[in-house]
Design a protein around this motif. Structure first.
Motif, PDB file in Angstrom:
ATOM      1  N   ASP A  23      32.325 -30.164  -5.831  1.00 36.01           N
ATOM      2  CA  ASP A  23      32.172 -31.740  -5.189  1.00 36.01           C
ATOM      3  C   ASP A  23      32.107 -31.764  -3.717  1.00 36.01           C
ATOM      4  N   PHE A  24      32.654 -31.322  -3.040  1.00 40.54           N
ATOM      5  CA  PHE A  24      32.648 -31.681  -1.496  1.00 40.54           C
ATOM      6  C   PHE A  24      31.145 -30.734  -1.576  1.00 40.54           C
ATOM      7  N   GLU A  25      30.661 -29.542  -1.689  1.00 36.57           N
ATOM      8  CA  GLU A  25      28.764 -29.293  -1.808  1.00 36.57           C
ATOM      9  C   GLU A  25      28.341 -30.106  -1.939  1.00 36.57           C
ATOM     10  N   TYR A  26      27.742 -30.394  -3.314  1.00 37.99           N
ATOM     11  CA  TYR A  26      27.797 -31.970  -3.566  1.00 37.99           C
ATOM     12  C   TYR A  26      27.250 -33.437  -2.501  1.00 37.99           C
ATOM     13  N   ILE A  27      28.619 -33.992  -2.209  1.00 41.78           N
ATOM     14  CA  ILE A  27      28.834 -34.839  -1.611  1.00 41.78           C
ATOM     15  C   ILE A  27      28.055 -34.061   0.037  1.00 41.78           C
ATOM     16  N   SER A  28      28.513 -32.642   0.579  1.00 42.94           N
ATOM     17  CA  SER A  28      27.740 -32.715   1.678  1.00 42.94           C
ATOM     18  C   SER A  28      26.367 -32.675   1.475  1.00 42.94           C
ATOM     19  N   GLU A  29      25.385 -32.664   0.175  1.00 43.47           N
ATOM     20  CA  GLU A  29      24.157 -33.110   0.437  1.00 43.47           C
ATOM     21  C   GLU A  29      24.039 -34.784   0.696  1.00 43.47           C
ATOM     22  N   TRP A  30      24.823 -35.593   0.095  1.00 43.62           N
ATOM     23  CA  TRP A  30      24.824 -36.729   0.903  1.00 43.62           C
ATOM     24  C   TRP A  30      24.881 -38.055   1.528  1.00 43.62           C
ATOM     25  N   LEU A  31      25.894 -37.055   1.937  1.00 48.20           N
ATOM     26  CA  LEU A  31      26.936 -37.535   2.950  1.00 48.20           C
ATOM     27  C   LEU A  31      26.095 -38.046   4.520  1.00 48.20           C
TER      28      LEU A  31
END
Length: 256
Positions: A23-31
């Motif tokens: 989840d953290f890695e995916y959030i990193s893509e759009w943050l």
């Protein structure tokens, strides 16, 4: 919100209380896009901390996530009560394609409900921006009264019914709005310490350096600096908390 994205019912999202590093890695893509597209967040330091406290929240499991189609589209980091009575919300962010769908509100309310069941009595929004302030107001938070004003704004919501002010009770717990205050003046706060009929606790955010005391029959019988007064501050912050047992301990300690 992206005009090509239709508003999605809340029932189509899934709250995840134990998110993973995926989840953290995916959030990193759009943050970064969320930060750059936000009108108010220039210089707002919280959102520069992806690889510091936001990453730590995922490691320490102090974050809730909302997924849509197995992808994390919103998150909320917080400091849980642990041995105290307060949960502090630190950062909330929503993928720009999922704004105005109630996700930030849903995250906060879900965390409050989760920790209320575990004894949490106070919720605090820390260092809010304008949008977070509006969100807090909509959920019943009020701006925290600070003795030492700063650029940071915090908001607080008491999650249980609390004892009303009483300036006429025979035995009262009182607060003067100053350190080493003139205790002959009228107290800023005053509550009855009689818990026979009213079982509601005393909960109040105050500065550690304010003066507190006991008044009996309109006479001050004991006063001291708040942070040294019979452990009225639970672990985790400057909130006075006095329930029936604590009131008995205080009165027994000063032989009233």
């Amino acid at each position: 919100m992206n005009k090509n994205i239709k508003k999605i019912p809340l029932s189509h999202f899934h709250l995840i209380k134990k998110p993973t590093m995926n989840d953290f890695e995916y959030i990193s893509e759009w943050l970064t896009d969320a930060y750059n597209n936000h009108k108010e967040l220039k210089g707002y330091a919280l959102y520069h901390n992806l690889n510091s406290f936001i990453h730590d929240a995922f490691v320490e499991h102090t974050v809730f996530v909302i997924r849509h189609k197995e992808k994390a589209v919103a998150f909320l980091t917080f400091s849980p009560p642990k041995d105290g009575i307060k949960i502090t919300f630190r950062a909330v962010c929503v993928n720009p394609n999922f704004l105005r769908m109630g996700l930030a509100t849903y995250l906060h309310k879900s965390a409050i409900k989760h920790y209320q069941k575990r004894g949490c009595l106070v919720a605090e929004l820390w260092n809010v921006c304008r949008e977070s302030y509006k969100l807090g107001i909509s959920m019943g938070f009020i701006q925290k009264r600070e003795k030492n004003k700063s650029d940071e704004v915090s908001m607080v919501k008491i999650l249980v019914d609390t004892r009303k002010q009483n300036y006429n009770a025979k035995i009262r717990f009182v607060v003067w709005n100053d350190c080493y205050a003139d205790t002959n003046t009228k107290p800023f706060y005053s509550w009855s310490l009689n818990f026979l009929r009213d079982k509601k606790p005393i909960i109040r955010s105050i500065d550690f350096e304010w003066t507190v005391g006991i008044i009996k029959d309109n006479k001050v019988v004991y006063s001291y600096i708040a942070k040294h007064f019979f452990d009225i501050f639970p672990i985790g912050g400057n909130y006075i908390y006095i329930d029936e047992n604590k009131a008995k301990m205080i009165l027994e300690s000063i032989k009233l």
